[in-house]
Design a protein around this motif. Structure first.
Motif, short mmCIF file in Angstrom:
data_model
loop_
_atom_site.label_atom_id
_atom_site.label_comp_id
_atom_site.label_asym_id
_atom_site.label_seq_id
_atom_site.Cartn_x
_atom_site.Cartn_y
_atom_site.Cartn_z
N LEU A 18 86.75 53.98 -11.68
CA LEU A 18 87.71 55.07 -11.68
C LEU A 18 87.65 55.90 -10.40
O LEU A 18 88.67 56.40 -9.95
N ASP A 19 86.49 56.06 -9.82
CA ASP A 19 86.38 56.85 -8.58
C ASP A 19 86.15 55.96 -7.36
O ASP A 19 85.91 56.45 -6.27
N GLY A 20 86.22 54.65 -7.55
CA GLY A 20 86.07 53.73 -6.44
C GLY A 20 84.65 53.34 -6.10
O GLY A 20 84.43 52.44 -5.30
N SER A 21 83.66 54.01 -6.69
CA SER A 21 82.29 53.68 -6.35
C SER A 21 81.37 53.52 -7.56
O SER A 21 80.36 52.86 -7.45
N SER A 22 81.70 54.11 -8.67
CA SER A 22 80.85 54.04 -9.87
C SER A 22 81.57 53.31 -10.99
O SER A 22 82.73 53.59 -11.27
N TYR A 24 82.41 52.67 -14.70
CA TYR A 24 82.41 53.41 -15.96
C TYR A 24 82.68 52.44 -17.09
O TYR A 24 83.58 51.61 -17.01
#
Length: 66
Positions: A18-22, A24
């Protein structure tokens, strides 16, 4: 971590960046009262459950597979 307690059945598993790095991981659950809820869960729990499995969360604790 929320302090609410619930008990439900897994109806859908999803994951995404969802945030491009983590990564979920979420479960959609049908609770015992008939309502549905989406909850973010740990990788271990997400890997351990399948659709139709029971998941319980005690107040102040992380969700666990039944």
């Amino acid at each position: 971590m929320t302090k609410e307690a619930w008990d439900g059945t897994v109806t859908k598993k999803s994951r995404g960046l969802l945030d491009g790095s983590s990564m979920y991981r979420r479960l959609e659950l049908r609770l015992t009262d008939g309502s549905t809820v989406k909850v973010r869960v740990s990788r271990d729990l997400w890997d351990a459950v399948s659709e139709g499995d029971q998941v319980t969360k005690a107040a102040g604790e992380d969700p666990v597979k039944q």
